[in-house]
Design an enzyme around this catalytic site. Structure first.
Site, PDB file in Angstrom:
ATOM      1  N   GLU A   1       0.866  -1.184   0.000  1.00 28.55           N
ATOM      2  CA  GLU A   1       0.000   0.000   0.000  1.00 28.55           C
ATOM      3  C   GLU A   1       0.901   1.233   0.000  1.00 28.55           C
ATOM      4  O   GLU A   1       2.128   1.113  -0.002  1.00 28.55           O
ATOM      5  CB  GLU A   1      -0.939  -0.015   1.214  1.00 28.55           C
TER       6      GLU A   1
ATOM      7  N   HIS B   1      -8.785   9.370   3.750  1.00 27.15           N
ATOM      8  CA  HIS B   1      -8.437   8.293   2.818  1.00 27.15           C
ATOM      9  C   HIS B   1      -8.683   8.802   1.405  1.00 27.15           C
ATOM     10  O   HIS B   1      -9.744   9.364   1.120  1.00 27.15           O
ATOM     11  CB  HIS B   1      -9.273   7.040   3.096  1.00 27.15           C
TER      12      HIS B   1
ATOM     13  N   ARG C   1      -0.434   8.622   1.895  1.00 26.37           N
ATOM     14  CA  ARG C   1      -1.861   8.899   1.765  1.00 26.37           C
ATOM     15  C   ARG C   1      -2.225  10.385   1.716  1.00 26.37           C
ATOM     16  O   ARG C   1      -3.096  10.796   0.960  1.00 26.37           O
ATOM     17  CB  ARG C   1      -2.530   8.305   3.002  1.00 26.37           C
TER      18      ARG C   1
ATOM     19  N   HIS D   1     -10.973   9.379   7.602  1.00 27.72           N
ATOM     20  CA  HIS D   1     -10.704   7.947   7.747  1.00 27.72           C
ATOM     21  C   HIS D   1     -10.108   7.570   9.104  1.00 27.72           C
ATOM     22  O   HIS D   1     -10.515   6.585   9.708  1.00 27.72           O
ATOM     23  CB  HIS D   1      -9.740   7.539   6.626  1.00 27.72           C
TER      24      HIS D   1
ATOM     25  N   ARG E   1      -0.506   8.489   9.225  1.00 29.13           N
ATOM     26  CA  ARG E   1      -0.285   7.056   9.489  1.00 29.13           C
ATOM     27  C   ARG E   1       0.066   6.295   8.209  1.00 29.13           C
ATOM     28  O   ARG E   1      -0.563   6.486   7.165  1.00 29.13           O
ATOM     29  CB  ARG E   1      -1.535   6.454  10.119  1.00 29.13           C
TER      30      ARG E   1
END
Ligand code: SIN
Length: 525
Positions: free
Chosen positions: A127, A243, A289, A350, A385
């Protein structure tokens, strides 16, 4: 401003129960901590405000990150976490996470968690911002599988007492020690006191304070709000992760389209069909992200559209359907065949990087009160994160809490103190509309792109709600609303204070990252 309690009560007039460890919340952090405490021979009660199935964990698609492959190492996982965290990770906390993480994940496997295999090797996906394939998964329902595994253990022969529909209203703190909680029992419609030697907050996130979120209804920031009201320190509240890819269709909720989809090769295209991520970051679709989310917002603004597209049409259809069955099915329900159609996506709230400040044993600044999982903050995620580190965080720090409580519990007897609050007024106003207003205020003014003007507008909204502090709540919806207002205000306040951009916090009026801001904002009531 924030009052101390939400209701009037007198503890001596209420039914009372006692336990050694009281866990609040039934996601991965709560269930795992409960299981560990049972293993340690402690009497455990777990409270959850709805049912144990209503959790963010249950929705986790992507997976759980751990350096378990031969080509990986905890050091590499540490580097990636720190890089994504944009200068605000606590290096020691990250080291603990990545070094203890593999053993915790192995434990889940030994308990019977069925992660996917590729031949006889654990399958691993990639990811955003990961330098290696290190994310274990079960299709796109990893969280559900972990919940199933842990539930089986926690409920085995009544290992822990699980009480659903029990809403924790406030913490009971006296002489600087957390002694228990005041609970609203939805079943009986009455209040109860639970005394405990250790209270563990594991209530998850707060995504529901925003208009668009991947989070379930229950994610209203309760743990952070009750800890703050009780005088605990909270940290990094300005850092909210959006997100990048949630489904945007008029008739659909903001369903998460896992980052693992991009990990398997999906591309982002603007409404003109152009792949845009390579011009924003060297890691393109797999950049951290916060960077992908802002790139999408920028393309949306350029093209005057409410979404960009996620394109999987060049990937082998059968493999995609098998790898992401829930995403396939959900999109199909809304008329999209993800193997043929582009998926309209946009960012949504998110994950909370901030929360109740803890040390490396999950201890908050109030003795007897612990926190782990999304409602806690040890700066392990910094300002942003790393994908799939959240489930791992719940396991690693859940275990450490139990080790710490075991020591503390021996020194701490349960004391049934007396708690009385009687100064709150009755309210007759209908507050239903306020919940929606809050979500829009947060979405419009405290979203991924912030300015002093927008944040001040949000704070003016919170100022207008201050009269509520003098009034008692009438039901659990109002309890949630008050918690949402408290958390929303903390986010807006700290976002206004931080006059720079870093990780998930982006100020259009202060777009640079400034080294003197490489520090944490800690608030206390
Ligand atoms: C996802 O599957 O994209 C979400 C995983 C995470 O939030 O870490």
């Amino acid at each position: 401003m924030c009052g101390r309690y939400l209701v009037n009560f007198n503890s001596s007039e209420l039914p009372q129960q006692q336990t050694e460890v009281l866990v609040i919340g039934g996601g991965i952090a709560g269930l795992y901590t409960a299981w560990r405490a049972v293993q340690a021979g402690l009497k455990v009660t777990l409270l959850t405000k709805r049912t144990v199935l209503d959790t963010n964990t249950d929705r986790a698609q992507g997976g759980i990150a751990a350096a378990l492959s031969e080509t990986d190492s905890p050091e590499l996982h540490c580097q990636d976490t720190i890089l994504a965290g944009a200068g605000l990770c606590d290096a020691a906390a990250v080291k603990t996470l990545v070094h203890e993480g593999p053993a915790r994940v192995q434990e889940l496997i030994d308990m019977g968690a069925n992660f996917d295999y590729y031949g006889n090797q654990l399958a691993m996906t990639k990811e955003g911002a990961h330098s290696k394939r290190r994310i274990l998964y079960q299709g796109d329902t990893t969280g559900t599988e972990i919940m199933r595994t842990l539930m089986e253990r926690v409920t085995k022969q009544g290992a822990a007492t699980i009480l659903e529909q029990h809403f924790v209203v406030d913490l009971l703190v006296q002489d600087e020690l957390c002694r228990g909680v005041l609970v609203f029992d939805e079943g009986t419609g009455g209040y109860r006191i639970f005394w405990a030697q250790a209270v563990v907050l594991a209530t998850g996130g707060a995504g529901r304070i925003y208009n668009y979120t991947t989070n379930p209804e229950v994610a209203t920031g309760d743990g952070i709000a009750i800890a703050y009201r009780a005088g605990a320190e909270v940290m990094d509240m300005e850092f909210v992760q959006f997100h990048p890819t949630t489904l945007v269709l008029p008739e659909a909720p903001r369903f998460l389209i896992s980052e693992a989809v991009r990990g398997e090769g999906a591309l982002l295209r603007n409404s003109q069909g152009e792949q845009f991520m390579p011009s924003y970051h060297g890691m393109a679709e797999l950049a951290p992200r916060d960077i992908v989310a802002r790139a999408i917002l920028s393309e949306m603004a350029k093209t005057k559209q409410d979404f960009v597209y996620l394109d999987l049409t060049h990937l082998p259809g059968n493999k995609i359907k098998e790898r992401f069955p829930t995403i396939t099915k959900t999109c199909l329900k809304y008329g999209l065949d993800i193997t043929l159609d582009l998926i309209p996506v946009a960012p949504a709230a998110h994950y909370m990087m901030g929360g109740v400040k803890t040390n490396s044993n999950g201890e908050t600044t109030i003795p007897g009160l612990y926190a782990c999982g999304e409602n806690a903050c040890l700066a392990v995620h910094g300002a942003n994160r790393l994908a799939s580190n959240s489930l791992l965080d719940g396991l690693v720090y859940g275990k450490r809490i139990v080790a710490a409580t075991q020591q503390n519990i021996q020194q701490r007897a349960i004391t049934k103190s007396s708690f009385v609050n009687e100064n709150l007024l009755e309210s007759k106003d209908c507050l239903v509309a306020l919940r929606s207003e809050l979500k829009w205020i947060m979405g419009e003014n405290v979203g991924p792109l912030r300015t002093s003007q927008r944040l001040s507008q949000a704070l003016a909204f919170f100022d207008r709600q201050e009269w509520l502090e003098k009034h008692r709540v009438r039901n659990s919806q109002e309890m949630e609303l008050r918690n949402m207002l408290a958390v929303g205000r903390l986010i807006a306040e700290t976002a206004l204070m931080r006059t720079e951009s870093r990780g998930g916090h982006f100020r259009l009026d202060y777009p640079e990252t400034i080294s003197r801001w490489q520090k944490h904002i800690i608030l206390k009531r």
